[in-house]
Design a protein around this motif. Structure first.
Motif, PDB file in Angstrom:
ATOM      1  N   GLY A  54      -1.475   5.997   3.639  1.00 37.43           N
ATOM      2  CA  GLY A  54      -1.479   4.617   3.153  1.00 37.43           C
ATOM      3  C   GLY A  54      -2.842   3.960   3.310  1.00 37.43           C
ATOM      4  O   GLY A  54      -3.350   3.316   2.382  1.00 37.43           O
ATOM      5  N   THR A  55      -3.437   4.127   4.482  1.00 39.29           N
ATOM      6  CA  THR A  55      -4.766   3.561   4.723  1.00 39.29           C
ATOM      7  C   THR A  55      -5.780   4.183   3.769  1.00 39.29           C
ATOM      8  O   THR A  55      -6.629   3.492   3.190  1.00 39.29           O
ATOM      9  N   HIS A  56      -5.672   5.472   3.584  1.00 35.81           N
ATOM     10  CA  HIS A  56      -6.562   6.194   2.684  1.00 35.81           C
ATOM     11  C   HIS A  56      -6.445   5.668   1.252  1.00 35.81           C
ATOM     12  O   HIS A  56      -7.448   5.492   0.549  1.00 35.81           O
ATOM     13  N   ALA A  57      -5.223   5.391   0.800  1.00 31.21           N
ATOM     14  CA  ALA A  57      -5.020   4.861  -0.555  1.00 31.21           C
ATOM     15  C   ALA A  57      -5.718   3.514  -0.722  1.00 31.21           C
ATOM     16  O   ALA A  57      -6.306   3.233  -1.771  1.00 31.21           O
ATOM     17  N   GLY A  58      -5.666   2.682   0.311  1.00 27.88           N
ATOM     18  CA  GLY A  58      -6.353   1.396   0.256  1.00 27.88           C
ATOM     19  C   GLY A  58      -7.867   1.553   0.205  1.00 27.88           C
ATOM     20  O   GLY A  58      -8.552   0.873  -0.569  1.00 27.88           O
ATOM     21  N   LEU A  59      -8.401   2.472   1.018  1.00 29.04           N
ATOM     22  CA  LEU A  59      -9.843   2.725   1.000  1.00 29.04           C
ATOM     23  C   LEU A  59     -10.284   3.320  -0.339  1.00 29.04           C
ATOM     24  O   LEU A  59     -11.346   2.980  -0.865  1.00 29.04           O
ATOM     25  N   GLU A  60      -9.452   4.203  -0.872  1.00 29.48           N
ATOM     26  CA  GLU A  60      -9.759   4.794  -2.180  1.00 29.48           C
ATOM     27  C   GLU A  60      -9.917   3.693  -3.220  1.00 29.48           C
ATOM     28  O   GLU A  60     -10.871   3.683  -4.004  1.00 29.48           O
ATOM     29  N   ARG A  61      -8.995   2.741  -3.220  1.00 29.58           N
ATOM     30  CA  ARG A  61      -9.066   1.654  -4.199  1.00 29.58           C
ATOM     31  C   ARG A  61     -10.246   0.736  -3.921  1.00 29.58           C
ATOM     32  O   ARG A  61     -10.879   0.216  -4.839  1.00 29.58           O
ATOM     33  N   TRP A  62     -10.574   0.525  -2.657  1.00 32.20           N
ATOM     34  CA  TRP A  62     -11.695  -0.338  -2.275  1.00 32.20           C
ATOM     35  C   TRP A  62     -13.010   0.155  -2.894  1.00 32.20           C
ATOM     36  O   TRP A  62     -13.851  -0.635  -3.314  1.00 32.20           O
ATOM     37  N   TYR A  63     -13.183   1.460  -2.937  1.00 33.43           N
ATOM     38  CA  TYR A  63     -14.429   2.039  -3.437  1.00 33.43           C
ATOM     39  C   TYR A  63     -14.352   2.463  -4.904  1.00 33.43           C
ATOM     40  O   TYR A  63     -15.270   3.083  -5.405  1.00 33.43           O
ATOM     41  N   TRP A  64     -13.281   2.153  -5.587  1.00 31.42           N
ATOM     42  CA  TRP A  64     -13.113   2.586  -6.967  1.00 31.42           C
ATOM     43  C   TRP A  64     -14.308   2.121  -7.791  1.00 31.42           C
ATOM     44  O   TRP A  64     -14.614   0.930  -7.841  1.00 31.42           O
ATOM     45  N   PRO A  65     -15.026   3.032  -8.462  1.00 30.40           N
ATOM     46  CA  PRO A  65     -16.276   2.661  -9.131  1.00 30.40           C
ATOM     47  C   PRO A  65     -16.149   1.583 -10.208  1.00 30.40           C
ATOM     48  O   PRO A  65     -17.056   0.771 -10.373  1.00 30.40           O
ATOM     49  N   LYS A  66     -15.045   1.529 -10.930  1.00 32.43           N
ATOM     50  CA  LYS A  66     -14.928   0.575 -12.031  1.00 32.43           C
ATOM     51  C   LYS A  66     -14.606  -0.846 -11.567  1.00 32.43           C
ATOM     52  O   LYS A  66     -14.764  -1.792 -12.328  1.00 32.43           O
TER      53      LYS A  66
END
Length: 166
Positions: A54-66
């Motif tokens: 869950g935490t990883h999914a949030g970080l993934e979205r935080w850094y989403w390039p677009k």
């Protein structure tokens, strides 16, 4: 009385191998054979893995390039993943104090800290992008299939970032 003869194990065809799979093989070849070769693995998870995912999914979205650093969307993705993962946890087997609401609270605190790192000026070129590469392992030699890696981020500088929540 003789033992019944067991049919031979049929191994799945392999198109790639991951770093985790290589570590598993080096740690215990029998466990590797049952998990990756034959596919005997459960689909359940634990509160610990649900928290990390869950935490990883949030970080993934935080850094989403677009659309980088979108706090609301990062927390929405984290909560969605926590809900999905929590549905796979056998809560009766969980430690006392572990429950879906506590898990979500812990993930929110981890994500809050994770996105507040001062000096975090990473610019992601790719997030959660799967890469394949031929590789020669230091102990195993050339692997018969490509190595599959999925780093959390590939930066514009071509550096890799892999978050850990443990």
């Amino acid at each position: 009385m003789s033992q019944p003869e067991l049919p031979p194990l049929e191994f799945k065809e392999r198109r790639h191998i991951s770093i985790s799979e290589t570590k598993e093989f080096l740690s215990c070849p029998a466990r590797w054979a049952f998990r990756y070769g034959v596919g005997l693995w459960t689909s359940g998870t634990t509160p610990f893995f649900a928290l990390g995912n869950g935490t990883h999914a949030g970080l993934e979205r935080w850094y989403w390039p677009k659309d980088p650093h979108n706090r609301d969307e990062s927390f929405r993705q984290m909560r969605k993943k926590i809900a999905e993962e929590s549905a796979q946890v056998v809560w009766e087997d969980a430690k006392e104090g572990d429950d879906p609401l506590t898990l979500r609270d812990k993930a929110e605190r981890l994500l809050t800290v994770g996105i507040a790192v001062p000096g975090d000026d990473w610019v992601a070129a790719q997030v959660e992008h799967t890469l394949f590469a031929d590789i020669t392992h230091s102990r195993l030699g050339k692997l018969p299939v490509p190595l599959k890696i999925r780093p959390d981020m590939v930066l514009e500088s071509h550096d890799f970032v892999d978050h850990k929540t443990a």
